[in-house]
Design an enzyme around this catalytic site. Structure first.
Site, mmCIF file in Angstrom:
data_model
loop_
_atom_site.group_PDB
_atom_site.id
_atom_site.type_symbol
_atom_site.label_atom_id
_atom_site.label_comp_id
_atom_site.label_asym_id
_atom_site.label_seq_id
_atom_site.Cartn_x
_atom_site.Cartn_y
_atom_site.Cartn_z
ATOM 1 N N GLU A 144 1.382 11.166 2.409
ATOM 2 C CA GLU A 144 0.402 11.637 3.670
ATOM 3 C C GLU A 144 0.974 11.384 4.944
ATOM 4 O O GLU A 144 0.627 10.878 5.989
ATOM 5 C CB GLU A 144 -0.679 10.045 3.243
ATOM 6 C CG GLU A 144 -1.127 10.099 2.007
ATOM 7 C CD GLU A 144 -2.088 8.774 1.703
ATOM 8 O OE1 GLU A 144 -2.474 8.188 2.517
ATOM 9 O OE2 GLU A 144 -2.559 8.753 0.558
ATOM 10 N N ASN A 185 4.025 13.720 -1.127
ATOM 11 C CA ASN A 185 2.772 13.434 -1.800
ATOM 12 C C ASN A 185 1.625 13.339 -0.807
ATOM 13 O O ASN A 185 1.773 12.671 0.203
ATOM 14 C CB ASN A 185 2.868 11.940 -2.569
ATOM 15 C CG ASN A 185 1.494 11.795 -3.305
ATOM 16 O OD1 ASN A 185 1.144 12.600 -4.081
ATOM 17 N ND2 ASN A 185 1.011 10.679 -3.359
ATOM 18 N N HIS A 221 -7.624 13.328 -5.335
ATOM 19 C CA HIS A 221 -9.185 12.301 -5.130
ATOM 20 C C HIS A 221 -10.129 13.418 -4.892
ATOM 21 O O HIS A 221 -10.550 13.678 -3.806
ATOM 22 C CB HIS A 221 -8.982 11.440 -4.170
ATOM 23 C CG HIS A 221 -7.767 10.551 -4.466
ATOM 24 N ND1 HIS A 221 -7.768 9.430 -5.513
ATOM 25 C CD2 HIS A 221 -6.531 10.298 -3.796
ATOM 26 C CE1 HIS A 221 -6.595 8.810 -5.688
ATOM 27 N NE2 HIS A 221 -5.776 9.357 -4.420
ATOM 28 N N GLU A 250 -2.803 11.570 -8.477
ATOM 29 C CA GLU A 250 -3.776 10.573 -8.332
ATOM 30 C C GLU A 250 -5.151 10.844 -8.701
ATOM 31 O O GLU A 250 -6.127 10.630 -7.974
ATOM 32 C CB GLU A 250 -3.761 9.899 -6.886
ATOM 33 C CG GLU A 250 -2.171 9.766 -6.377
ATOM 34 C CD GLU A 250 -2.386 8.842 -4.958
ATOM 35 O OE1 GLU A 250 -3.270 8.497 -4.552
ATOM 36 O OE2 GLU A 250 -1.288 8.836 -4.428
ATOM 37 N N ASP A 252 -8.650 11.397 -9.528
ATOM 38 C CA ASP A 252 -10.044 10.876 -9.886
ATOM 39 C C ASP A 252 -11.081 11.770 -9.577
ATOM 40 O O ASP A 252 -11.039 12.405 -8.471
ATOM 41 C CB ASP A 252 -10.171 9.178 -9.525
ATOM 42 C CG ASP A 252 -9.784 9.185 -8.099
ATOM 43 O OD1 ASP A 252 -9.098 8.429 -7.595
ATOM 44 O OD2 ASP A 252 -9.891 10.150 -7.206
HETATM 45 O O1 G3I Z 1 -2.598 -8.223 -2.877
HETATM 46 C C1 G3I Z 1 -3.615 -8.713 -1.988
HETATM 47 C C2 G3I Z 1 -4.335 -9.918 -2.412
HETATM 48 O O2 G3I Z 1 -3.242 -10.851 -2.295
HETATM 49 C C3 G3I Z 1 -5.481 -10.265 -1.529
HETATM 50 O O3 G3I Z 1 -6.027 -11.410 -1.859
HETATM 51 C C4 G3I Z 1 -6.465 -9.003 -1.307
HETATM 52 C C5 G3I Z 1 -7.374 -9.244 -0.587
HETATM 53 O O4 G3I Z 1 -7.119 -8.944 0.887
HETATM 54 O O5 G3I Z 1 -5.845 -7.833 -1.166
HETATM 55 C C6 G3I Z 1 -4.692 -7.535 -2.105
HETATM 56 O O6 G3I Z 1 -4.074 -6.284 -1.550
HETATM 57 C C7 G3I Z 1 -4.924 -5.248 -2.042
HETATM 58 C C8 G3I Z 1 -4.223 -4.213 -2.740
HETATM 59 O O7 G3I Z 1 -4.712 -3.066 -2.834
HETATM 60 C C9 G3I Z 1 -3.781 -4.816 -4.084
HETATM 61 O O8 G3I Z 1 -5.114 -5.039 -4.774
HETATM 62 C C10 G3I Z 1 -5.093 -4.609 -0.522
HETATM 63 O O9 G3I Z 1 -5.899 -5.406 0.317
HETATM 64 C C11 G3I Z 1 -5.710 -3.212 -0.625
HETATM 65 O O10 G3I Z 1 -5.846 -2.498 0.526
HETATM 66 C C12 G3I Z 1 -4.965 -2.328 -1.561
HETATM 67 O O11 G3I Z 1 -5.829 -1.112 -1.875
HETATM 68 C C13 G3I Z 1 -4.793 -0.142 -2.413
HETATM 69 C C14 G3I Z 1 -4.744 1.034 -1.591
HETATM 70 O O12 G3I Z 1 -3.942 2.352 -2.154
HETATM 71 C C15 G3I Z 1 -3.907 0.573 -0.168
HETATM 72 O O13 G3I Z 1 -2.564 0.254 -0.314
HETATM 73 C C16 G3I Z 1 -5.525 0.518 -3.823
HETATM 74 O O14 G3I Z 1 -5.380 -0.666 -4.722
HETATM 75 C C17 G3I Z 1 -4.712 1.707 -4.071
HETATM 76 O O15 G3I Z 1 -5.725 2.259 -5.428
HETATM 77 C C18 G3I Z 1 -4.733 2.777 -3.072
HETATM 78 O O16 G3I Z 1 -3.858 3.681 -3.491
HETATM 79 C C19 G3I Z 1 -3.742 4.845 -2.787
HETATM 80 C C20 G3I Z 1 -2.202 5.474 -2.636
HETATM 81 O O17 G3I Z 1 -1.415 4.162 -2.744
HETATM 82 C C21 G3I Z 1 -2.172 6.524 -2.061
HETATM 83 N N1 G3I Z 1 -3.120 7.603 -2.094
HETATM 84 C C22 G3I Z 1 -4.504 6.995 -1.800
HETATM 85 C C23 G3I Z 1 -4.916 5.796 -2.839
HETATM 86 C C24 G3I Z 1 -6.291 5.394 -2.575
HETATM 87 O O18 G3I Z 1 -6.330 4.832 -1.253
#
Ligand code: G3I
Length: 337
Positions: A144, A185, A221, A250, A252
């Site tokens: 990105e 990506n 997406h 990715e 969906d």
């Molecule tokens: O691991 C922590 C946990 O310890 C904590 O309690 C909780 C609440 O704050 O957060 C957890 O981390 C979260 C993580 O996912 C694991 O669940 C982050 O807050 C949350 O922001 C993160 O979201 C991910 C997001 O990327 C940001 O990294 C999504 O699951 C994931 O599906 C999403 O995937 C991205 C791709 O990497 C890039 N392309 C877009 C796609 C969708 O946004």
């Protein structure tokens, strides 16, 4: 159930979950994996193992997970997914080395000279790539890097290393793992012509200058409303002219892109199935040599990032919240290989 009682028409009788998707396809069928579910939810693991043969870690290969301190790398959790993939004979797609999100605090707040920034950047990339050498089929090296208008996204790397950070990321990754396929990506390339043009020009320039870039990841997406079928098809066709591997990385398909108070119904389910069918057929028009694979961004609607991120009801994936097939799964499978 998030949606009302109304269920789409019963999935057609011949829509069995076996053989699994990847047994039907001529290219890898991948899924974004949540390791907590994989290790603790037997239904999740069984369905994933049966249907998919390429795994993208949804979060545990990101910078905050692997590199929590400047001199501290943590591979223990990630290595559990590596062990699973090796045990179950599934390929791994590393996501992602350089991004603007999920950065550890020390990295966000790093201060130093330009050469110190580059040393940190290089150490990050090469320590990770060296650790997973021979275990990861490919990497999303940069993720990105563009804004919707085609300008380079502001991030700590651009700020401290300039635009050359992108080329350097590929060169450092390749030096650490010459066998890994290296991808760029991004998302919304079918929605923004300026973003798609900038993406094409960057990749074409890297390729022509001999930078070790092997593939492009189109996140996809998408939704039942946009992008249009034509936009999807022409985006894939245009970017394929670069001659690199194409990963629908990715996938969906939101059935509620306008955040309405909706009930999952036959019409939405069938529109979702038609949209994925079109995307698959566009992908199948690529030369086989460019068909790196199609990866779904989550196993079932229960694990999708969309409902929590957008705060809405949605059902964007192949399996419902009870791990049952949906019309979109049946339609996709019918069109394989
Ligand atoms: O691991 C922590 C946990 O310890 C904590 O309690 C909780 C609440 O704050 O957060 C957890 O981390 C979260 C993580 O996912 C694991 O669940 C982050 O807050 C949350 O922001 C993160 O979201 C991910 C997001 O990327 C940001 O990294 C999504 O699951 C994931 O599906 C999403 O995937 C991205 C791709 O990497 C890039 N392309 C877009 C796609 C969708 O946004």
């Amino acid at each position: 159930m998030l949606f009302g009682s109304c269920q789409p028409e019963a999935v057609s009788d011949d829509c069995s979950v076996v053989p699994g998707l990847y047994n039907m396809a001529s290219f890898p069928i991948g899924v974004a994996v949540d390791l907590v579910e994989l290790e603790n939810n037997q239904a999740y693991e069984a369905l994933l193992d049966q249907q998919f043969n390429q795994l993208t870690p949804e979060n545990i290969f990101k910078a905050d997970a692997l590199h929590p301190g400047q001199n501290q790398f943590n591979f223990l959790v990630a290595d559990r997914l590596v062990a699973y993939a090796e045990q179950e004979n599934k390929s791994l797609h590393g996501h992602t080395l350089i991004w603007h999100q999920q950065l550890p605090q020390w990295m966000e707040g790093f201060s130093g000279t330009r050469s110190e920034w580059e040393a940190m950047f290089k150490d990050h990339i090469q320590t990770i790539c060296s650790h997973f050498k021979g275990k990861v089929r490919a990497w999303d090296v940069v993720n990105e890097v563009f804004n919707e208008d085609g300008s380079l996204r502001q991030n700590i790397w651009l700020e401290h290393l300039g635009p050359s950070y992108i080329e350097k990321a590929f060169r450092y990754a390749h030096a650490a793992d010459p066998e890994a396929l290296l991808f760029i990506n991004d998302y919304n390339l079918a929605l923004s012509s300026k973003k798609q043009e900038a993406f094409y020009k960057l990749v074409d320039d890297l390729r022509k200058r001999g930078v070790p870039i092997h593939g492009i990841g189109l996140q996809m997406h998408i939704s039942i409303a946009f992008p249009s079928d034509d936009a999807l098809g022409s985006c894939i066709e245009e970017l394929a002219k670069l001659g690199l591997a194409i990963h629908l990385s990715e996938v969906d398909i939101s059935i509620n892109p306008y955040n309405r108070n909706i009930t999952y119904n036959t019409d939405l389910a069938n529109r979702q199935a038609r949209k994925l069918a079109y995307l698959l057929q566009a992908y199948q028009r690529l030369p086989e040599a460019q068909q790196y694979g199609i990866t779904f961004w989550g196993l079932s609607d229960l694990e999708s990032w969309i409902p929590s991120y957008f705060g809405r009801n949605d059902a964007p994936l192949l399996f419902d919240r009870d791990y049952q097939v949906k019309p979109v799964y049946c339609q996709f499978k019918k069109l394989l290989p």
